[in-house]
Design a protein around this motif. Structure first.
Motif, mmCIF file in Angstrom:
data_model
loop_
_atom_site.group_PDB
_atom_site.id
_atom_site.type_symbol
_atom_site.label_atom_id
_atom_site.label_comp_id
_atom_site.label_asym_id
_atom_site.label_seq_id
_atom_site.Cartn_x
_atom_site.Cartn_y
_atom_site.Cartn_z
ATOM 1 N N GLN A 154 1.027 0.806 0.681
ATOM 2 C CA GLN A 154 2.613 1.342 -0.431
ATOM 3 C C GLN A 154 3.229 1.106 -1.412
ATOM 4 O O GLN A 154 3.515 -0.370 -0.516
ATOM 5 N N ILE A 182 2.646 5.152 -4.522
ATOM 6 C CA ILE A 182 2.004 4.650 -4.707
ATOM 7 C C ILE A 182 0.475 4.374 -3.080
ATOM 8 O O ILE A 182 1.204 2.938 -3.245
ATOM 9 N N GLN A 219 -2.519 3.359 -1.091
ATOM 10 C CA GLN A 219 -4.302 2.581 -0.980
ATOM 11 C C GLN A 219 -4.240 1.645 -0.394
ATOM 12 O O GLN A 219 -3.860 1.894 0.787
ATOM 13 N N LEU A 230 -0.343 -4.520 -9.128
ATOM 14 C CA LEU A 230 -0.322 -3.022 -9.844
ATOM 15 C C LEU A 230 0.314 -3.219 -10.883
ATOM 16 O O LEU A 230 1.257 -4.049 -10.995
#
Length: 472
Positions: free
Chosen positions: A406, A416, A418, A433
């Motif tokens: 994250q 966020i 992933q 990112l």
């Protein structure tokens, strides 16, 4: 057997049908009134013979878990083929599911925070037991969590989709799915109780970072904020009995007989027990056959590879002429010594090859570990309305598998998350990112990259970087 006339393998198909990940589910009733379920697999999923073999292996493994005493799985009665269709028969109903209870009201009061905790506790217990056996569920979500008449939670379709798709087992996917289930229940069943919802959110985060066992322990430790009856499943059982399509066992009198229909194709079980060589085709009134090696229906391979090898060895023993065996006992001693020497050499060679294969296999089955993460941001001050490229590197032990991580931005509360698939052989994996910043003023952004799974127990694997933004 005509499966379009309301029956299959001695079960009467009743009630509504619903689509799942694997095909079409139906409620089913046996001739003696016992209720179960029937799943007709999507033909595209079972068209490949190798996919069918993997499916059979998954069902056999599931039945062994149940036979070993594990509760919490929807028990499988049989796996059959009829008219080129593959069916899974369960000896307990496969509905309603958590998804069903989430999608409509069954009356007031409905499931509450205690109901959510019950589902999470019981599914965590089953998943931990399954993982300790070297297996996984593979497709955990509200549609595969069944609520039994006593309010307990049962897992359906364990390992089936992974088997059909040929996916390697990944326990971390089960953990991530369980955490997602916890968050969903916190936002629905527990939404009226702020403290309970907060507990479920913390439990989900604990599962993502520290694993399923730690999440279960955290849920138990916080049980003081849950309704007092959650451990007895009372609320779920009450909700289930108010459900519009629910039929309790024995309700409604004896079931009507299975419609008589002419056989239009063989009905055969795909399950077997090693060492049994009998072959037979199921009769229309048989619904729970013993596990035997059987002849498959039209379009299905006659036997698995293992069964073919076993049968070839048995037939060779049965057809070897007696005269050949008698002549073998009268060979000269020198020939027998030479034969023993050759045999010993062959065995030694096989042992060496086997040891080498075992070493290679162990090496290839090493689980993925992420030992360190690095993250970097541009050192140069960023200008107006720009997108900042953040880069990270995950350092691994060279094994392949799925990794979850994250990004936490200083300007956002929610991280966020992933997930990437890492190929074996590489010891590092790059991630990135994009962070867009707009408007006038000065801003210092901080980004934190944290590993979620697979993560070492009790250890945080993360790194942080900063950048400066200035626009005037």
């Amino acid at each position: 057997m005509n499966t379009d006339r309301g029956g299959v393998a001695g079960f009467r198909l009743t009630g509504p049908t619903w689509a799942g990940d694997l095909g079409i589910w139906s409620s089913a009733v046996a001739a003696d009134g016992r209720r179960g379920g029937a799943l007709r697999f999507d033909p595209r999923l079972v068209a490949d013979p190798s996919a069918r073999e993997r499916l059979i292996a998954a069902v056999v493994a599931d039945r062994r878990l149940t036979q070993s005493g594990l509760t919490g799985l929807v028990p499988i009665a049989d796996l059959i083929t009829a008219q080129d269709e593959v069916w899974l028969i369960t000896s307990e109903p496969a509905a309603p599911t958590v998804r069903d209870l989430l999608s409509g009201a069954a009356g007031s009061p409905g499931p509450d925070a205690g109901s959510a905790a019950t589902v999470l506790m019981e599914t965590a217990r089953v998943l931990l037991a399954v993982h300790s056996s070297g297996l996984i569920h593979g497709e955990l979500h509200p549609g595969t969590v069944v609520i039994a008449p006593d309010g307990s939670a049962l897992l359906a379709e364990r390992g089936l989709l992974d088997a059909l798709l040929g996916r390697p087992p990944a326990p971390e996917r089960d953990v991530a799915a369980w955490a997602s289930l916890a968050r969903g229940l916190a936002a629905t069943w527990a939404s009226a109780d702020r403290e309970a919802a907060g507990l479920l959110e913390r439990v989900a985060a604990t599962a993502s970072i520290r694993g399923l066992a730690a999440a279960r322990d955290a849920l138990l430790a916080g049980r003081d904020v849950l309704p007092s009856g959650f451990t007895t499943r009372d609320r779920l059982a009450e909700t289930l009995h108010r459900w519009p399509t629910y039929e309790a066992p024995g309700r409604g009198g004896p079931p009507p007989p299975v419609p008589a229909a002419p056989d239009e194709g063989e009905i055969v079980t795909l399950l077997h027990v090693p060492g049994t060589g009998e072959q037979r085709t199921l009769g229309a009134d048989e619904h729970r056959p013993e596990d035997v090696v059987l002849r498959f229906g039209p379009g299905v391979p006659a036997e698995t590879t293992a069964a073919q090898i076993w049968r070839a060895g048995r037939d060779q023993q049965q057809t070897e002429p007696p005269s050949d065996r008698l002549r073998a006992t009268s060979v000269p001693h020198a020939r027998r010594r030479r034969g023993r020497t050759i045999l010993s050499s062959a065995i030694l060679a096989l042992m060496v090859v086997g040891a080498l294969a075992l070493w290679l296999f162990r090496g290839s089955s090493t689980p993925l570990e992420v030992t360190k993460v690095d993250v970097s941001a541009p050192r140069k001050t960023q200008g107006c309305d720009t997108t900042v490229k953040i880069t990270g590197v995950l350092h691994t032990n060279g094994a392949g598998g799925e990794v979850s991580y994250q990004w936490k931005r200083s300007d956002r509360k929610e991280p966020i998350v992933q997930t990437d698939q890492i190929s074996s052989g590489a010891t590092s994996h790059k991630v990135s990112l994009d962070w867009t910043v707009k408007g006038e003023g000065s801003f210092k952004g901080t980004i934190t990259l944290s590993l979620l799974s697979p993560a070492p127990e009790g250890k945080k694997v993360q790194d942080r970087a900063t950048f400066t933004y200035k626009c005037s």
